[in-house]
Every structure is written in C-alpha cells, then in structure tokens.
Design a protein around this motif. Structure first.
Motif, PDB file in Angstrom:
ATOM      1  N   ARG A  51       2.815  12.496  -0.801  1.00 16.90           N
ATOM      2  CA  ARG A  51       2.958  11.827  -1.631  1.00 16.90           C
ATOM      3  C   ARG A  51       3.516  12.073  -2.705  1.00 16.90           C
ATOM      4  O   ARG A  51       3.928  11.475  -3.766  1.00 16.90           O
ATOM      5  CB  ARG A  51       1.393  11.160  -2.027  1.00 16.90           C
ATOM      6  CG  ARG A  51       0.573  10.671  -0.855  1.00 16.90           C
ATOM      7  CD  ARG A  51      -0.762  10.136  -1.256  1.00 16.90           C
ATOM      8  NE  ARG A  51      -0.630   8.929  -2.091  1.00 16.90           N
ATOM      9  CZ  ARG A  51      -1.656   8.378  -2.543  1.00 16.90           C
ATOM     10  NH1 ARG A  51      -3.064   8.901  -2.028  1.00 16.90           N
ATOM     11  NH2 ARG A  51      -1.785   7.441  -3.391  1.00 16.90           N
ATOM     12  N   SER A  81       8.319   9.151   7.185  1.00 15.68           N
ATOM     13  CA  SER A  81       6.888   9.605   6.489  1.00 15.68           C
ATOM     14  C   SER A  81       6.715  11.081   6.262  1.00 15.68           C
ATOM     15  O   SER A  81       5.866  11.401   5.558  1.00 15.68           O
ATOM     16  CB  SER A  81       5.760   8.801   7.213  1.00 15.68           C
ATOM     17  OG  SER A  81       5.577   9.516   8.472  1.00 15.68           O
ATOM     18  N   ARG A  85       6.261   9.917   1.649  1.00 12.92           N
ATOM     19  CA  ARG A  85       5.478   8.603   1.529  1.00 12.92           C
ATOM     20  C   ARG A  85       5.363   8.018  -0.012  1.00 12.92           C
ATOM     21  O   ARG A  85       4.515   7.426  -0.346  1.00 12.92           O
ATOM     22  CB  ARG A  85       3.904   8.826   1.994  1.00 12.92           C
ATOM     23  CG  ARG A  85       3.763   9.067   3.554  1.00 12.92           C
ATOM     24  CD  ARG A  85       2.426   9.166   3.769  1.00 12.92           C
ATOM     25  NE  ARG A  85       2.215   9.109   5.127  1.00 12.92           N
ATOM     26  CZ  ARG A  85       2.236   8.225   6.129  1.00 12.92           C
ATOM     27  NH1 ARG A  85       2.341   6.979   5.861  1.00 12.92           N
ATOM     28  NH2 ARG A  85       1.887   8.532   7.425  1.00 12.92           N
ATOM     29  N   ASN A  86       6.682   8.459  -0.720  1.00 12.79           N
ATOM     30  CA  ASN A  86       6.682   7.679  -1.986  1.00 12.79           C
ATOM     31  C   ASN A  86       8.033   7.488  -2.180  1.00 12.79           C
ATOM     32  O   ASN A  86       9.077   8.224  -2.022  1.00 12.79           O
ATOM     33  CB  ASN A  86       6.479   9.116  -2.818  1.00 12.79           C
ATOM     34  CG  ASN A  86       6.555   8.760  -4.393  1.00 12.79           C
ATOM     35  OD1 ASN A  86       7.657   8.015  -4.807  1.00 12.79           O
ATOM     36  ND2 ASN A  86       5.661   8.861  -5.182  1.00 12.79           N
ATOM     37  N   ASP A 127      10.559   3.214   3.966  1.00 11.20           N
ATOM     38  CA  ASP A 127      10.116   4.201   3.095  1.00 11.20           C
ATOM     39  C   ASP A 127       9.021   3.316   2.208  1.00 11.20           C
ATOM     40  O   ASP A 127       7.984   3.587   1.888  1.00 11.20           O
ATOM     41  CB  ASP A 127      11.150   4.567   1.789  1.00 11.20           C
ATOM     42  CG  ASP A 127      11.917   5.606   2.390  1.00 11.20           C
ATOM     43  OD1 ASP A 127      11.406   6.191   3.702  1.00 11.20           O
ATOM     44  OD2 ASP A 127      13.187   6.074   2.026  1.00 11.20           O
ATOM     45  N   ASN A 130       6.025   3.217   4.581  1.00 12.00           N
ATOM     46  CA  ASN A 130       5.356   4.504   4.421  1.00 12.00           C
ATOM     47  C   ASN A 130       4.479   4.769   2.937  1.00 12.00           C
ATOM     48  O   ASN A 130       3.167   4.964   3.124  1.00 12.00           O
ATOM     49  CB  ASN A 130       6.272   5.558   4.342  1.00 12.00           C
ATOM     50  CG  ASN A 130       6.968   5.713   5.883  1.00 12.00           C
ATOM     51  OD1 ASN A 130       6.252   5.255   6.835  1.00 12.00           O
ATOM     52  ND2 ASN A 130       8.233   6.237   5.938  1.00 12.00           N
ATOM     53  N   GLN A 131       4.959   4.144   2.030  1.00 16.90           N
ATOM     54  CA  GLN A 131       4.341   4.014   0.731  1.00 16.90           C
ATOM     55  C   GLN A 131       3.204   3.391   0.664  1.00 16.90           C
ATOM     56  O   GLN A 131       2.127   3.768   0.227  1.00 16.90           O
ATOM     57  CB  GLN A 131       5.044   3.867  -0.542  1.00 16.90           C
ATOM     58  CG  GLN A 131       4.235   3.802  -1.767  1.00 16.90           C
ATOM     59  CD  GLN A 131       5.338   4.276  -3.022  1.00 16.90           C
ATOM     60  OE1 GLN A 131       6.380   4.494  -3.086  1.00 16.90           O
ATOM     61  NE2 GLN A 131       4.683   3.649  -4.170  1.00 16.90           N
ATOM     62  N   GLN A 133       1.363   2.264   3.286  1.00 11.78           N
ATOM     63  CA  GLN A 133       0.426   2.564   4.247  1.00 11.78           C
ATOM     64  C   GLN A 133      -0.353   3.764   3.561  1.00 11.78           C
ATOM     65  O   GLN A 133      -1.462   3.867   3.781  1.00 11.78           O
ATOM     66  CB  GLN A 133       1.086   3.183   5.714  1.00 11.78           C
ATOM     67  CG  GLN A 133       0.152   3.865   6.648  1.00 11.78           C
ATOM     68  CD  GLN A 133       0.792   4.281   7.830  1.00 11.78           C
ATOM     69  OE1 GLN A 133       2.005   4.730   7.876  1.00 11.78           O
ATOM     70  NE2 GLN A 133      -0.057   4.261   8.727  1.00 11.78           N
ATOM     71  N   SER A 134       0.547   4.541   2.827  1.00 12.22           N
ATOM     72  CA  SER A 134      -0.407   5.852   1.980  1.00 12.22           C
ATOM     73  C   SER A 134      -1.190   5.353   1.020  1.00 12.22           C
ATOM     74  O   SER A 134      -2.398   5.668   0.826  1.00 12.22           O
ATOM     75  CB  SER A 134       0.713   6.828   1.244  1.00 12.22           C
ATOM     76  OG  SER A 134       0.236   7.694   0.716  1.00 12.22           O
TER      77      SER A 134
END
Length: 532
Positions: A51, A81, A85-86, A127, A130-131, A133-134
C-alpha cells in the motif's frame, strides 16, 4: 532483457498458500525462460504491504537500479499487486524507472508485445483494481476489528503503560486478547496522577519519578511529554478507545467511529477528571495574537452577547471616540454587533472587581470555605493512610519470606531477582503515596490569613496592580476572570474561586507586579469549576 525479480508476500497466510515466495519465484523464472529474459538478481520481501513504499527490500532494489549498482532493463513481478496496491505510487515509481530505461513487467499481465497506449491502459486498469481490492480488504478488516473491540477484546499493538496483554481462547477456540493491569507499572501511573493533582506540574512529576529511580517501559527517563501522555489517556479511568486515529494520516476520527472498550481502571474517574481540569487550567491559552497583543484592556475577555465572539476596538471621529464592538460585526459577518463606550467599561470592571467582588467579607468567606474543605480532606485521607500502611507491611513480609528462602538455600537469589525488584518497587511506590497523603493532611493555613489586615493588604496590592500599569492590569484580569458577558445593561464577570484563593494565600510576597501563573500549589478539595 536483463531483469531483477521481486517476489513479495505481506502475510504468513500468503506465504503458506499459492502466493508463496518460492512459488512466485518459480513462475517468474519460467516466464524468463519462455521469453528469453535473463535473471540478474532476486529481491525477495516478506511481511511487507504494497500500500506504500515503506519496504526495505523494495527501496534497496529501486536504489540499486537507479544508481546503476545493478544493471537491468526491467523489474519482473508475479502480479502487479506485488509491485504496488496504490495507483498513485505505482505510476510515480514507474515514471521514475522509465527515465532510466527500466520497465515493470508482470507474469499475469504480459504487455511487452502491445502498443504503448494499450499496454498503459491495461496496467492502469489492473492497478485500479488492485487498489480497490486493497481498500476493500482494509474496510473489511477494520469492520472485524471494530466488532472485536465491541466485545471488549484488544486488537493488538503496544498496550498502554500500566497494562499488559492477556491472551486466552474464546468458546470457538480462537485466540483473543484483553488488556489487564500490570502490577509493576500500576503504582507509577497512580503516583503520576496523585502528584499532578497536588499541583506538581508535568515537568516536576517527571523529575520526581526520575529522582526515585523510576523508568519508562523502554528503560528511559520520564519527560514532561511522557507524563502528559499518561494524564490524557482515558484508559486509566477504565475506557480504552479503539479506532481513535486514522492509521494513514494520524488525524483523529469522528466520535461516532470510535469504539470505547471497558478495561479495569488504574485511577478513580474523579482524579482523572481533576487532572484534565488542571491541564486545561495550566495550558497556554490559544488566542489570536492580534487579541493577545491588543492595547485594549478587556479584549481577551469581553464576549459579544449575540454571537459569542471577542469584542475589540472600534473608533469614531478619527479616533476621538473609542468603543468595544463585536469582532464579527466589524468584519462584516452576520452579527448585529453591540457598541459599548470603552472608557466607561474599562473603569467599571476593575472597580467592581476590587470593591465588590473582592470585598473583605467575600475574601474571608473564601478562606473559611477552603479551610473547611481541607479539614474534610484530612479526614478522608486518614483511612487511605491506614490501608497503604497495611499494604506496605504485607509487601515487606513477602519480601522477608523470599530472603528467608534464600538464606535456607531452598531457592537461588538469581532466580528471584525479578520478584525481589518488583516487591521493592511496590514498597517504594506505596511509601511515596503514603508520604504524599501525610503531607497533604498536615497542611494547614497559617492563622494570619484570616485577619482583616492580611486580606486588606491583598486588596491593596491587587488595586495597585490593576491601576498602575495597563499591561499588568490586563494580565491580572485574564488571571482572575475567564470571561465578561454583556446582558442588556448588565455585565457579568465569570471567574474562578480556586485561583483567587491561591492568590490570597500567596499574599506574603512583596508585591503583585510579577506576571501571575495558574500553576503552583494545587488546593485540594476545592471545586475547580466554581464560578462567581
């Protein structure tokens, strides 16, 4: 293409399942073999979240590539990821690497054969996912932790000083944690609150603790800030607050998002609240510098009856006429304002303060009330002294038993060093508390403070301070009064009896020309919220 490999896991669960570092490494090496790439170096990272960039191995890899210490044209990850994850930081580092001719490649999202616009679109989409999901994982995790806290459990981290973590199994066999009082630290916390409530400032409390040999959990000396952190923590009155601050920004969250977890208190709620009141009283007043430095006498105290804002200087006829008026009104804000002649009010307030509010009869009454409260306090503390004395004897007896076992050769002294130190520490804390109570009980007012001549002397000094120097007068008005409120033709002066009583008792000094302070000896038994 020469590549460095970056396998990463953030949790033990990932390491044990399909995303383990060996499995990621195997997939990346197979990818290199399939596409004709050469592995230059591998940078495996365990237990680090993507993150942000607070990852030591990741930072070392970036530094090696940008400095040229490691020659490579790209970084290969199993999945994007694993890189970030940012979305923002992923773009930031990719652009930074791109300037050095270094790409970021992914086994699960191969983009080498795509045109740049399509490749960037796929990367941006991945991306973003991924963010998201995070963020969702974080939301679900926080929800679970909130539910855990509502059941009275501790979610992890460093427990507050004075507490330790007790682990146990719940009815489902899950390991849970709760905060329990740490006996080795409990007495230090109680001593901090006791000393502070007696009027010792945070800095003085820290000095006394250090002189007695007490240290923080890390073995460091106590400081003013550490003492204040203890005093402001509601855990000690039995209320641990979970989710108080945002983990990313550090900013306090709204009250509705906080979870209050009941724990065993270390100090009574009354003494905790008293400490908060003293902190407010001793804290530097947060005031607009323009208000603090204003030449007008009553500006810091005088409040508008309509909106509550500070009233400040207004002039007319090229400064020949001076008035108090609402600051909001003068700035064109929505307040009707109220114009009051400055000369009249500056004369009336000090006169009323010295002749009416601080009359000899009223001052004598304050002293008598204080003496009565002190006598009641002495009776209440006598029972506490007996209980503490018995506790000291009990700990001394247990310490003697330990020494007896050592002398008989039944145990080794080295095996009991920690228990001996704990007993000694407990006795020392109890003795300190006992001495404080005895000192408090033995305190009495000297007879001369009840005399009319003494009280008249105080009034004379106060009158001189209020009329001899405008700056000094302004300081003293702020010291004795909290605010001045206008109601029609009536003016209400709101002050604090405890500060006035303290000033009277300190009347042995030569004059009142020094700047006053709300610190000094705390007067126990007097309601700090009394107003007159």
């Amino acid at each position: 293409m020469y590549l460095v490999l970056y396998p990463r896991v953030s949790t033990k669960k990932q390491a044990e399942k399909e995303l383990s570092i060996p499995e990621q490494t195997r997939e990346m090496r197979a990818y290199c073999a399939q596409h004709g790439h050469t592995e230059v170096k591998i940078y495996p990272e365990k237990g680090a979240s993507a993150r942000d960039d607070k990852r030591p191995v990741f930072r070392q890899m970036i530094e090696d590539l940008l400095s040229g210490a490691v020659k490579a044209q790209g970084i290969l990850v199993y999945d994007r990821s694993r890189f970030f994850r940012n979305l923002f930081q992923a773009k930031y580092y990719e652009e930074k690497l791109k300037k050095k001719g270094i790409q970021v490649l992914s086994v699960t999202l191969p983009t080498e054969n795509l045109d740049a616009p399509f490749a960037n679109a796929f990367k941006n989409f991945q991306d973003t996912v991924n963010q998201l999901q995070s963020d969702m994982n974080g939301l679900y995790t926080l929800g679970g932790m909130k539910a855990n806290a509502r059941k009275g459990f501790f979610n992890g981290g460093t427990p507050p000083y004075g507490y330790r973590v007790q682990k146990f199994q719940d009815e489902k066999g899950n390991i849970k944690s709760k905060l329990e009082v740490c006996q080795e630290e409990e007495g230090v916390v109680q001593t901090i609150f006791s000393l502070y409530a007696q009027g010792r400032g945070a800095k003085k409390v820290a000095i006394l603790l250090n002189e007695e040999g007490f240290r923080t959990r890390q073995g460091r000396k106590w400081t003013k800030d550490r003492v204040l952190a203890i005093l402001s923590n509601s855990t000690y009155k039995g209320e641990y607050i979970f989710n108080r601050r945002d983990s990313k920004t550090g900013q306090e969250k709204p009250e509705k998002e906080r979870i209050r977890v009941p724990v065993d208190p270390i100090v009574d709620e009354e003494i905790f609240d008293l400490a908060q009141e003293i902190r407010k009283q001793n804290a530097p007043e947060v005031t607009n510098p323009a208000v603090s430095s204003s030449p007008t006498l009553l500006t810091p105290l005088l409040k508008c009856p309509h909106c509550g804002s500070t009233m400040t200087l207004e002039t007319a006829k090229s400064g020949r006429y001076r008035y108090y008026n609402c600051r909001n009104f003068l700035r064109g804000k929505s307040c009707p304002g109220l114009r009051i002649p400055m000369k009249m009010l500056d004369k009336e307030v000090p006169e009323h303060l010295t002749e009416k509010l601080f009359s000899l009869k009223r001052l004598a009454l304050l002293i008598r009330e204080f003496a009565k409260d002190m006598r009641g306090q002495a009776k209440r503390t006598k029972g506490q002294e007996v209980a503490i004395h018995l506790a000291i004897r009990d700990n001394e007896r247990k310490l003697e038993n330990i020494y007896s076992l050592i002398e008989q050769g039944r145990v080794s002294e080295s095996n009991l060093d920690e228990r001996i130190a704990q007993r000694r520490n407990k006795i020392r804390l109890l003795q300190t508390k006992l001495n404080q109570l005895r000192e408090q009980r033995s305190f009495s007012l000297p007879p001369h403070v009840f005399s009319a001549s003494f009280l008249e002397k105080f009034r004379s000094k106060l009158r001189k301070a209020l009329y001899s120097d405008p700056c000094l007068a302004k300081t003293y008005l702020k010291f004795f009064l909290t605010k001045i409120v206008i109601h029609g033709r009536n003016v209400t002066l709101v002050g604090r009896k405890d500060i006035l009583t303290r000033a009277i008792i300190a009347n042995d000094q030569e004059n009142l020309a020094a700047v006053p302070t709300a610190g000094g000896v705390w007067l126990p038994g007097l309601d700090s919220n009394q107003e007159d």
